[in-house]
Design a protein around this motif. Sequence first.
Motif, PDB file in Angstrom:
ATOM      1  N   SER A 132      12.082  -5.901 -12.130  1.00 14.81           N
ATOM      2  CA  SER A 132      11.629  -6.298 -10.604  1.00 14.81           C
ATOM      3  C   SER A 132      10.979  -4.936 -10.175  1.00 14.81           C
ATOM      4  CB  SER A 132      12.851  -6.651  -9.686  1.00 14.81           C
ATOM      5  OG  SER A 132      13.805  -5.863  -9.827  1.00 14.81           O
ATOM      6  N   VAL A 133       9.845  -5.059  -9.364  1.00 13.20           N
ATOM      7  CA  VAL A 133       9.252  -3.943  -8.771  1.00 13.20           C
ATOM      8  C   VAL A 133       8.971  -4.445  -7.277  1.00 13.20           C
ATOM      9  CG1 VAL A 133       7.233  -2.477  -8.872  1.00 13.20           C
ATOM     10  CG2 VAL A 133       8.110  -3.314 -10.898  1.00 13.20           C
ATOM     11  N   LEU A 134       9.023  -3.291  -6.516  1.00 13.35           N
ATOM     12  CA  LEU A 134       8.760  -3.615  -5.011  1.00 13.35           C
ATOM     13  C   LEU A 134       8.278  -2.398  -4.841  1.00 13.35           C
ATOM     14  CD1 LEU A 134       8.924  -4.972  -2.482  1.00 13.35           C
ATOM     15  CD2 LEU A 134      11.187  -3.682  -2.136  1.00 13.35           C
ATOM     16  N   TYR A 135       6.860  -2.548  -4.018  1.00 15.83           N
ATOM     17  CA  TYR A 135       6.038  -1.488  -3.646  1.00 15.83           C
ATOM     18  C   TYR A 135       5.629  -1.500  -2.140  1.00 15.83           C
ATOM     19  CZ  TYR A 135       2.529   1.935  -3.175  1.00 15.83           C
ATOM     20  OH  TYR A 135       1.461   3.097  -2.968  1.00 15.83           O
ATOM     21  N   ASP A 136       5.978  -0.704  -1.040  1.00 13.67           N
ATOM     22  CA  ASP A 136       5.418  -0.711   0.188  1.00 13.67           C
ATOM     23  C   ASP A 136       4.126  -0.179   0.029  1.00 13.67           C
ATOM     24  OD1 ASP A 136       7.850  -1.993   1.290  1.00 13.67           O
ATOM     25  OD2 ASP A 136       8.432   0.099   2.009  1.00 13.67           O
ATOM     26  N   LEU A 137       3.031  -1.133   0.422  1.00 14.13           N
ATOM     27  CA  LEU A 137       1.690  -0.501   0.592  1.00 14.13           C
ATOM     28  C   LEU A 137       1.691   0.632   1.686  1.00 14.13           C
ATOM     29  CD1 LEU A 137      -0.211  -3.905   0.261  1.00 14.13           C
ATOM     30  CD2 LEU A 137       0.416  -2.067  -1.276  1.00 14.13           C
ATOM     31  N   PRO A 138       0.911   1.459   1.479  1.00 11.95           N
ATOM     32  CA  PRO A 138       1.034   2.640   2.478  1.00 11.95           C
ATOM     33  C   PRO A 138       0.209   2.499   3.830  1.00 11.95           C
ATOM     34  CG  PRO A 138      -0.695   3.089   0.952  1.00 11.95           C
ATOM     35  CD  PRO A 138       0.088   1.968   0.533  1.00 11.95           C
ATOM     36  N   ARG A 143       3.371   5.085   8.311  1.00 15.38           N
ATOM     37  CA  ARG A 143       3.172   5.297   6.700  1.00 15.38           C
ATOM     38  C   ARG A 143       2.039   6.190   6.736  1.00 15.38           C
ATOM     39  NH1 ARG A 143       4.326  -0.707   4.099  1.00 15.38           N
ATOM     40  NH2 ARG A 143       6.385  -0.961   5.339  1.00 15.38           N
ATOM     41  N   LYS A 144       1.598   6.308   5.300  1.00 11.46           N
ATOM     42  CA  LYS A 144       0.666   7.393   4.983  1.00 11.46           C
ATOM     43  C   LYS A 144      -0.803   7.169   5.670  1.00 11.46           C
ATOM     44  CE  LYS A 144      -1.563   9.371   0.930  1.00 11.46           C
ATOM     45  NZ  LYS A 144      -1.802   9.567  -0.584  1.00 11.46           N
ATOM     46  N   TYR A 145      -1.102   5.868   5.880  1.00 10.29           N
ATOM     47  CA  TYR A 145      -2.291   5.433   6.560  1.00 10.29           C
ATOM     48  C   TYR A 145      -1.874   4.829   7.637  1.00 10.29           C
ATOM     49  CZ  TYR A 145      -4.280   6.722   1.834  1.00 10.29           C
ATOM     50  OH  TYR A 145      -4.683   7.313   0.791  1.00 10.29           O
ATOM     51  N   ASN A 146      -1.699   5.615   8.711  1.00  8.93           N
ATOM     52  CA  ASN A 146      -1.212   5.164  10.042  1.00  8.93           C
ATOM     53  C   ASN A 146      -2.257   4.300  10.670  1.00  8.93           C
ATOM     54  OD1 ASN A 146       0.706   4.960  12.207  1.00  8.93           O
ATOM     55  ND2 ASN A 146      -0.319   6.625  13.299  1.00  8.93           N
ATOM     56  N   ILE A 147      -1.740   3.083  11.438  1.00 10.15           N
ATOM     57  CA  ILE A 147      -2.461   2.311  11.983  1.00 10.15           C
ATOM     58  C   ILE A 147      -2.033   2.261  13.540  1.00 10.15           C
ATOM     59  CG2 ILE A 147      -3.235  -0.028  12.508  1.00 10.15           C
ATOM     60  CD1 ILE A 147      -3.060  -0.516   9.411  1.00 10.15           C
ATOM     61  N   SER A 148      -2.573   2.680  14.304  1.00  5.97           N
ATOM     62  CA  SER A 148      -2.192   3.079  15.700  1.00  5.97           C
ATOM     63  C   SER A 148      -2.415   1.862  16.675  1.00  5.97           C
ATOM     64  CB  SER A 148      -2.816   4.296  16.584  1.00  5.97           C
ATOM     65  OG  SER A 148      -4.256   4.222  16.196  1.00  5.97           O
ATOM     66  N   ASN A 149      -3.418   0.959  16.062  1.00  4.32           N
ATOM     67  CA  ASN A 149      -3.659  -0.255  16.818  1.00  4.32           C
ATOM     68  C   ASN A 149      -2.754  -1.233  16.590  1.00  4.32           C
ATOM     69  OD1 ASN A 149      -4.631  -2.581  17.670  1.00  4.32           O
ATOM     70  ND2 ASN A 149      -6.677  -1.862  17.844  1.00  4.32           N
ATOM     71  N   SER A 150      -1.901  -1.687  17.697  1.00  2.00           N
ATOM     72  CA  SER A 150      -0.972  -2.682  17.528  1.00  2.00           C
ATOM     73  C   SER A 150      -1.327  -4.123  17.024  1.00  2.00           C
ATOM     74  CB  SER A 150       0.010  -2.856  18.595  1.00  2.00           C
ATOM     75  OG  SER A 150      -0.810  -3.436  19.769  1.00  2.00           O
TER      76      SER A 150
END
Length: 174
Positions: A132-138, A143-150
């Motif tokens: 089993s593998v689980l990866y959080d997309l960045p 996160r690494k590629y921050n999205i400031s717009n809610s």
Amino acid sequence: YELPGNQLLEVGYVGSQLRHLEQLRAVNEAYPSATGSIASRSPFPEFGRIQLVDDGGTGNYNGLALKLTKRFSSGLTYLFGYTWSKALDTGSRCSAGKACLRRATLFPQNSGCRACEYGLSSFNVAHRVTSSVLYDLPFGKGRKYNISNSVVNAAAGGWQVSSILTWQTGFPIT
């Protein structure tokens, strides 16, 4: 054993000895002979098949298990397991589903020689791999590629990708 990269390797052995397994036997089974009718070769010729359920079966299981685990870090966690095993007995039966019943042998070939039936269990699986593998997309807030717009963060942030895989060898043919 603790490995670099937040990984852990586990190795183990599992073994069991089985006694008093419930099994069917045909008590009025005809003795092998080139001559005579089936009834004349049976212990109780006045009766047909007599089924007996007793607890005279035996068996054993031996298995080697390996497990590699990566603790959650850098958005990734995984688990990989492998089991190499062998199950032997004097007459196993399975109890679920039509596929199980098709491969099950209800009576021994010779009810008078239970030891002659000793072999692979009907449920024996020699090799089994699970992962089993689980990866959080960045992408997303914090996160690494921050999205400031809610609004955009609600639609595109916080996603994960995961997978579960199981592979095993088939059951023996009885």
